[in-house]
Design an enzyme around this catalytic site. Sequence first.
Site, short mmCIF file in Angstrom:
data_model
loop_
_atom_site.label_atom_id
_atom_site.label_comp_id
_atom_site.label_asym_id
_atom_site.label_seq_id
_atom_site.Cartn_x
_atom_site.Cartn_y
_atom_site.Cartn_z
N ASP A 64 37.95 12.56 8.92
CA ASP A 64 38.07 13.24 7.52
C ASP A 64 37.74 11.78 6.82
O ASP A 64 37.71 12.02 5.56
CB ASP A 64 38.97 13.99 6.82
CG ASP A 64 40.26 13.46 7.38
OD1 ASP A 64 40.52 13.13 8.86
OD2 ASP A 64 41.19 13.25 6.58
N ASN A 65 38.17 10.50 7.26
CA ASN A 65 38.41 9.50 6.41
C ASN A 65 37.10 8.57 6.98
O ASN A 65 37.02 7.35 6.98
CB ASN A 65 39.39 8.81 6.89
CG ASN A 65 40.71 9.44 6.13
OD1 ASN A 65 40.52 10.11 5.09
ND2 ASN A 65 41.92 9.19 6.52
N ARG B 272 31.91 13.71 4.84
CA ARG B 272 32.67 12.88 5.73
C ARG B 272 32.19 13.63 7.05
O ARG B 272 31.67 14.57 7.06
CB ARG B 272 34.00 13.39 5.28
CG ARG B 272 34.49 12.88 4.29
CD ARG B 272 35.64 13.85 3.70
NE ARG B 272 36.20 13.81 2.52
CZ ARG B 272 36.80 13.04 2.16
NH1 ARG B 272 37.84 12.28 2.87
NH2 ARG B 272 37.36 12.90 0.58
N ASP C 175 51.72 18.03 -3.34
CA ASP C 175 51.93 18.39 -4.96
C ASP C 175 50.72 17.82 -5.55
O ASP C 175 50.53 18.10 -6.80
CB ASP C 175 52.98 17.46 -5.38
CG ASP C 175 52.98 15.77 -4.90
OD1 ASP C 175 51.80 15.27 -4.56
OD2 ASP C 175 53.68 15.18 -5.28
#
Length: 494
Positions: free
Chosen positions: A259-260, A190, A132
Amino acid sequence: MPSSTSSALPLPSGWRLDHSYAQLPTRFFARVQPTPVKAPKLLLLNRPLAGDLGLDPALLARPEYAGWFTGNSLPPGASPLAQAYAGHQFGNFVVLGDGRAILLGEQLTPRGERFDIQLKGAGRTPYSRGGDGRAALGPMLREYIISEAMHALGIPTTRSLAVAATGEPVYRETARTGAVLTRIASSHIRVGTFEWAASTGEIELLRALADYTLRRHYPELLSAEQPYVAMLRAILQRQAALIARWQQIGFVHGVMNTDNMALSGETIDYGPCAFLDVYHSATVFSSIDYHGRYAYANQPEIAHWNLSRLASAMLPLLHADEEKAVAVANEVLEEFPENFEAHWLAALRGKLGLCNQERGDAELAQKLLAIMQEQRMDFTNTFRDISENPLAIDTSAASGEFGVWRARWQERLRREPQDLSEAQALMRRNNPAFIPRNHKVEEALAAATDRSDLSLVEKLVDVLAGPFDYQRHFPEFSAPSITGDAPYQTFCGT
Ligand code: AMP
Ligand code: MG
């Protein structure tokens, strides 16, 4: 840095946004406007950080500017976009991208630094997949608290400028209060950004990203003989240093997907992270980390694995011949364990008040950790205790083994050239008196989300801004969790 608009004079509010990332090939991002929310309301503002960024805190706090912190209005010079990236999540490759984060631009500070200004929870983007695009208040406050605590602990991290309520609910398991976090980062490049570029199969994209990363984070390597190899090595060194700092402080990130992992060397993405109470090397807090992939003791190995994903993505840049590229990558990657160990040992020496190096130091430190694990001792408070009373003799029967260790350590301390007060000062710089205690974080978040009472968050942020301040006495902020034996669990609940 190439800069399109940096010649613009700072505006009265202090905004001076540049857009170097947007000069990458357009496939690296999607231009997207934040989705306005019903009732923006600024809940927390990091005034010292605002000042460092060259922004006027008094102006930012004015109600008419609350919309800047939800994306209802844009600060002057903003040019919003969402970044493309991929990543390995729990070991599996996925194409991702900013699904709910929108970059407004890069603030050029009075000190000449450049920081991404990002709204997290600002609405859907082309990368939102099923999501969302929104965030709930609890997790955004949590990121604010922990990232600022990490900063105060001296650990490289993204920062938090503000949390604003949206006046709209977000639906997770239940309806929650919606919020947006304004995140500040040296950049959001990243490991996963390189993985995405590599996945396109277009070497020009990869090269553009590597050149950009070099200019932005490793400019001193532009003139190296092999800049890309040098950058891979430098990234590895920053990660080795960073993870050693995490270990030293008992920080469990919880979701070390590629990705972190930021190439700047900053800690990024505070989801299910938490700090150790009792020491156990296998500690996992995240409810979705079923196999303990991201357990405390695994963090160095996972960082190493993530770096191997980066090296793999960078292969075409390392050497024209693939076999040779692999050899170069492996040569660099092999340096990780030794690099990490060196940082780790240096950190532990600091925690134990040692400036001399002796051969037995690593074993001395390991022995303490083993005793702490076996006797379920509190990680932070054990180090705090020996920092406060280095010469105390341990007499309690229950801590027999610890007493023996302590006597051995005291003997080691006596062989140090500096006097005890210096050793103690060193320890007090390395052993925090205050960390974000899990129960205090939960208590503060509950007050904010259940009763709209932010005073506990503010108090916690205040205490955690001085983690090494042994002069302040806040027993309730240094006591370990009172939840007894029930293991603490964190939920993504983003
Ligand atoms: P994270 O677990 O926060 O690192 O997010 C992993 C990926 O999921 C990123 O691509 C996020 O942008 C995306 N994501 C997380 N939450 C949402 C959300 N509510 N709506 C859209 N994308 C999301
Ligand atoms: Mg993430």
